[in-house]
Design a protein around this motif. Structure first.
Motif, PDB file in Angstrom:
ATOM      1  N   LEU A 145       0.840  -1.195   0.000  1.00 10.42           N
ATOM      2  CA  LEU A 145       0.000   0.000   0.000  1.00 10.42           C
ATOM      3  C   LEU A 145       0.875   1.245   0.000  1.00 10.42           C
ATOM      4  N   ARG A 146       0.547   2.199  -0.859  1.00  9.35           N
ATOM      5  CA  ARG A 146       1.234   3.499  -0.873  1.00  9.35           C
ATOM      6  C   ARG A 146       0.199   4.558  -0.508  1.00  9.35           C
ATOM      7  N   PHE A 147       0.458   5.246   0.599  1.00 11.08           N
ATOM      8  CA  PHE A 147      -0.457   6.247   1.124  1.00 11.08           C
ATOM      9  C   PHE A 147      -0.030   7.640   0.694  1.00 11.08           C
ATOM     10  N   PRO A 148      -0.959   8.439   0.138  1.00 13.82           N
ATOM     11  CA  PRO A 148      -0.609   9.831  -0.143  1.00 13.82           C
ATOM     12  C   PRO A 148      -0.440  10.594   1.180  1.00 13.82           C
ATOM     13  N   ALA A 149       0.337  11.645   1.151  1.00 18.02           N
ATOM     14  CA  ALA A 149       0.637  12.416   2.358  1.00 18.02           C
ATOM     15  C   ALA A 149      -0.635  12.924   3.051  1.00 18.02           C
ATOM     16  N   GLU A 150      -1.686  13.171   2.296  1.00 18.87           N
ATOM     17  CA  GLU A 150      -2.918  13.738   2.853  1.00 18.87           C
ATOM     18  C   GLU A 150      -3.665  12.778   3.779  1.00 18.87           C
ATOM     19  N   VAL A 151      -3.398  11.469   3.676  1.00 21.36           N
ATOM     20  CA  VAL A 151      -4.181  10.508   4.477  1.00 21.36           C
ATOM     21  C   VAL A 151      -3.362   9.738   5.507  1.00 21.36           C
ATOM     22  N   VAL A 152      -2.062  10.018   5.627  1.00 22.57           N
ATOM     23  CA  VAL A 152      -1.252   9.216   6.555  1.00 22.57           C
ATOM     24  C   VAL A 152      -1.643   9.417   8.013  1.00 22.57           C
ATOM     25  N   ASP A 153      -2.333  10.502   8.334  1.00 18.23           N
ATOM     26  CA  ASP A 153      -2.730  10.742   9.719  1.00 18.23           C
ATOM     27  C   ASP A 153      -4.101  10.151  10.064  1.00 18.23           C
ATOM     28  N   GLN A 154      -4.718   9.445   9.134  1.00 14.02           N
ATOM     29  CA  GLN A 154      -6.030   8.844   9.373  1.00 14.02           C
ATOM     30  C   GLN A 154      -5.882   7.401   9.877  1.00 14.02           C
ATOM     31  N   PRO A 155      -6.842   6.925  10.682  1.00 13.08           N
ATOM     32  CA  PRO A 155      -6.773   5.560  11.232  1.00 13.08           C
ATOM     33  C   PRO A 155      -7.260   4.515  10.226  1.00 13.08           C
ATOM     34  N   ILE A 156      -6.544   4.383   9.134  1.00 20.31           N
ATOM     35  CA  ILE A 156      -6.983   3.556   8.017  1.00 20.31           C
ATOM     36  C   ILE A 156      -7.029   2.071   8.367  1.00 20.31           C
ATOM     37  N   LYS A 178       5.882  -4.636   6.995  1.00 20.43           N
ATOM     38  CA  LYS A 178       6.822  -3.510   6.987  1.00 20.43           C
ATOM     39  C   LYS A 178       6.009  -2.250   6.747  1.00 20.43           C
ATOM     40  N   ALA A 179       6.384  -1.179   7.421  1.00 20.51           N
ATOM     41  CA  ALA A 179       5.682   0.087   7.224  1.00 20.51           C
ATOM     42  C   ALA A 179       6.634   1.245   7.449  1.00 20.51           C
ATOM     43  N   THR A 180       6.534   2.225   6.574  1.00 20.18           N
ATOM     44  CA  THR A 180       7.225   3.497   6.741  1.00 20.18           C
ATOM     45  C   THR A 180       6.190   4.574   6.477  1.00 20.18           C
ATOM     46  N   ILE A 181       5.692   5.157   7.553  1.00 17.63           N
ATOM     47  CA  ILE A 181       4.644   6.162   7.436  1.00 17.63           C
ATOM     48  C   ILE A 181       5.022   7.317   8.353  1.00 17.63           C
ATOM     49  N   LEU A 182       5.244   8.487   7.768  1.00 13.54           N
ATOM     50  CA  LEU A 182       5.647   9.669   8.516  1.00 13.54           C
ATOM     51  C   LEU A 182       4.630  10.783   8.296  1.00 13.54           C
ATOM     52  N   PRO A 183       4.364  11.591   9.310  1.00 15.82           N
ATOM     53  CA  PRO A 183       3.402  12.690   9.157  1.00 15.82           C
ATOM     54  C   PRO A 183       3.788  13.615   8.004  1.00 15.82           C
ATOM     55  N   GLY A 184       2.811  13.915   7.169  1.00  9.44           N
ATOM     56  CA  GLY A 184       3.028  14.846   6.074  1.00  9.44           C
ATOM     57  C   GLY A 184       3.805  14.315   4.891  1.00  9.44           C
ATOM     58  N   LYS A 185       4.144  13.018   4.902  1.00  8.34           N
ATOM     59  CA  LYS A 185       4.897  12.428   3.793  1.00  8.34           C
ATOM     60  C   LYS A 185       4.167  11.187   3.287  1.00  8.34           C
ATOM     61  N   GLU A 186       4.491  10.798   2.047  1.00 11.44           N
ATOM     62  CA  GLU A 186       3.921   9.574   1.495  1.00 11.44           C
ATOM     63  C   GLU A 186       4.352   8.387   2.355  1.00 11.44           C
ATOM     64  N   GLY A 187       3.449   7.431   2.559  1.00  9.87           N
ATOM     65  CA  GLY A 187       3.769   6.251   3.348  1.00  9.87           C
ATOM     66  C   GLY A 187       3.683   4.991   2.507  1.00  9.87           C
TER      67      GLY A 187
END
Length: 140
Positions: free
Chosen positions: A8-19, A35-44
């Motif tokens: 899954l590739r998350f756009p920066a706009e949704v990384v702060d949501q409880p998906i 594995k996960a790399t998800i940072l606030p304001g960046k693509e995850g």
């Protein structure tokens, strides 16, 4: 129970949501994050196994796509070309499942394809391109 391996590739706009929480609560799905790399304001990016009733998995995947999450199935396998591998260990640092490890006695990289989730992280980490993606026959 139906299980799918996903990248899954998350756009920066949704990384702060409880998906992932929504996948569990709203769609009755189970997950295993590999594995996960998800940072606030960046693509995850997240590599996960998602399981549940096939209809719920389909609904959950549609929910992800509606949010703008890029969903790619893991319908492939990773193969190591022994003739190219220099056993540098770069791939072992990014492998989320432990399919790639270093034998401390011989200092050789060991590849266990049965543990591989085909996330492709080792392919980009390999400086000599010894790790390759092969599509499964069903996917062709």
């Amino acid at each position: 129970m139906f299980k799918r391996g996903l990248v899954l590739r998350f756009p920066a706009e949704v990384v702060d949501q409880p998906i992932v929480w929504r996948l569990v609560k709203d769609f009755d799905l189970s997950f295993n994050i590999l594995k996960a790399t998800i940072l606030p304001g960046k693509e995850g990016i997240m590599v996960m196994e998602l399981s549940g009733h096939p209809k719920n998995v389909s609904r959950g995947l549609q929910y992800l796509r509606d949010l703008g999450v890029e969903v790619k199935p893991i319908g492939q396998e990773i193969r190591r070309r022994e003739d190219l591998c220099i056993h540098c260990g770069s791939c072992t640092a990014v492998c989320p499942t432990g399919a790639l490890s270093v034998n401390r006695e011989t200092m050789e990289v060991i590849f266990d394809p049965d543990r591989c989730s085909a996330c492709e992280l080792c392919v980009t980490a390999c400086v000599v391109r010894a790790m390759e993606v092969r599509l499964e026959r069903e996917a062709l």
